[in-house]
Design a protein around this motif. Structure first.
Motif, PDB file in Angstrom:
ATOM      1  N   HIS A  15       5.510   7.419 -20.051  1.00 45.83           N
ATOM      2  CA  HIS A  15       3.959   7.255 -19.611  1.00 45.83           C
ATOM      3  C   HIS A  15       3.977   8.254 -18.276  1.00 45.83           C
ATOM      4  N   HIS A  47       1.597  11.887 -16.699  1.00 47.27           N
ATOM      5  CA  HIS A  47       0.995  12.240 -15.276  1.00 47.27           C
ATOM      6  C   HIS A  47       1.460  13.469 -14.739  1.00 47.27           C
ATOM      7  N   GLY A  81      -1.277   1.920 -16.250  1.00 49.01           N
ATOM      8  CA  GLY A  81      -0.137   1.519 -16.942  1.00 49.01           C
ATOM      9  C   GLY A  81       1.270   1.301 -15.726  1.00 49.01           C
ATOM     10  N   HIS A  90       5.010   2.529 -14.126  1.00 43.17           N
ATOM     11  CA  HIS A  90       5.455   3.916 -13.817  1.00 43.17           C
ATOM     12  C   HIS A  90       6.945   3.892 -13.162  1.00 43.17           C
ATOM     13  N   CYS A 128      -5.463   4.588 -13.407  1.00 41.44           N
ATOM     14  CA  CYS A 128      -4.471   4.196 -14.535  1.00 41.44           C
ATOM     15  C   CYS A 128      -4.079   2.847 -14.475  1.00 41.44           C
TER      16      CYS A 128
HETATM   17 ZN   LIG Z   1      -0.142   5.805 -15.554  1.00 43.44          ZN
END
Ligand SMILES: [Zn+2]
Length: 286
Positions: free
Chosen positions: A141, A145, A252, A254, A250
Motif C-alpha cells: 500500500h 503512495h 490504510g 503504512h 487515506c
Molecule cells: Zn495510505
C-alpha cells in the motif's frame, strides 16, 4: 439491519496515529455475533461437523478492513473463556454508513451440532492480527503512495489520482489526465520514476499520520496541487497520511518510513481511456 444500527462505531486502533499501524493485538468486548454457516438451526449438520462461520463485531479492533485498494488483514480471534474457541479471521469489512467493523470468521474447534451456546455479547476476546501479512500489505500500500510522491515531485500536477490497487497480484496507481504527460515524456517516465524512488528511499523519510479538520486539510493539500476532491468525505475530520513528503487523505496502514520500501520499483506504465496507470511491484529476485 435495525439491530446493527444500534451498535456503536468500532474504535479502529490503527486509525488515529502512525503508532496505531503497528498494533497487532488487543483484547476487545464482543457486541454482536451472527452465525453465517450453517445458517438454519433446523438444518444442523451431522454430529461431528466442525465448520462454523460467524460474523463478529467488537467495541474495538486492531484489524484493518479491506478497502481503499488495500486487502483485508488476516489473523485469529480467541475467546478468553475456558475452553477457548479459536476463530480464523477470513476477511474484515467496514461500513461507512455505521462505522462498524465486521470480522468474518470461521472455526473448526467446536462441534456445530452439539456446541454449547456460542459466545454472547459482553464476552471478552483476544484479537490477533497476522503481523507478517499486515506488514506485507502495509508495504504494498505504502509503495503506491511512493508512486504519488515520485509523480508529483517530477512536476506532473495535471495527473489526478483516481484509483489505487495495492494487492500483490499486479499493483498499480491510476491517474486521470494522462494526456497531460507528453508522449515523448511518457517514454522515459519509468526510469525517471525509479530514479526518484531510489532518492526518496535513500532519504528515509518518516511517515506521518494525523486527523485533521476537513476544511483545513483541503486548504493545505490543494494549495499547490489541486488533485483531491474532499466533497466525498462526510465526517468533520479527515485522516491525512504523508509518505515521502506527499500528503493525501487515506485510511490504510503504512510502513514507518521510506527505507522500508527499498525492494519496490516502478515496473511499467499504460495509457487506458485517457488515464495513466503506473504499475509497481517488489523487485524480482535476480
Ligand atoms: Zn495510505
Amino acid at each position: 439491519m435495525a439491530a446493527l444500527a444500534s451498535i456503536p462505531p468500532t474504535e479502529r486502533l490503527y486509525l488515529p496515529s502512525l503508532e496505531g499501524n503497528f498494533i497487532y493485538t488487543s483484547t476487545a468486548t464482543l457486541l454482536k455475533l451472527t452465525k453465517t454457516f450453517p445458517v438454519d438451526d433446523a438444518e444442523l449438520p451431522e454430529a461431528g461437523a466442525t465448520l462454523l462461520k460467524v460474523d463478529m463485531v467488537f467495541d474495538k479492533s486492531p484489524f484493518h478492513p479491506q478497502g481503499g485498494g488495500q486487502p483485508t488483514d488476516l489473523g485469529q480471534i480467541r475467546s478468553t473463556s475456558t475452553p477457548s474457541i479459536v476463530f480464523t479471521v477470513d476477511k474484515v469489512s467496514f461500513s461507512f454508513e455505521t462505522n462498524v467493523v465486521t470480522h468474518h470468521c470461521s472455526t473448526t474447534s467446536v462441534d456445530v451440532a452439539t456446541a454449547s451456546p456460542l459466545p454472547a455479547p459482553g464476552a471478552e476476546f483476544s484479537l490477533e492480527v497476522d503481523e507478517e501479512h499486515r506488514k506485507n500489505m502495509s508495504a504494498f500500500h505504502s509503495a503506491g503512495h511512493l508512486v504519488d510522491s515520485a509523480i508529483y515531485s517530477l512536476g506532473y500536477c495535471g495527473l489526478i489520482p483516481q484509483k489505487g490497487y495495492h494487492f500483490t497480484d499486479g499493483p498499480y496507481v491510476e491517474y486521470a489526465g494522462g494526456k497531460s504527460v507528453a508522449e515523448d515524456e511518457r517514454k522515459t517516465l519509468v526510469p525517471r520514476l525509479n530514479e526518484k524512488f531510489c532518492q526518496l528511499i535513500a532519504d528515509d523519510i518518516p511517515t506521518t499520520i494525523c486527523m485533521q479538520q476537513k476544511e483545513e486539510a483541503e486548504a493545505d493539500l490543494n494549495r499547490e496541487t489541486k488533485v483531491f476532491d474532499f466533497s466525498v468525505f462526510k465526517e468533520a475530520e479527515v485522516r491525512i497520511v504523508g509518505i515521502a513528503n506527499f500528503l493525501c487523505p487515506c485510511g490504510g496502514t503504512h510502513v514507518p518510513s521510506t527505507s522500508h520500501l527499498s525492494d519496490f520499483e516502478v515496473t511499467g506504465i499504460k495509457m487506458k481511456k485517457g488515464a495513466l496507470r503506473v504499475k509497481y511491484d517488489r523487485k524480482k529476485a535476480q
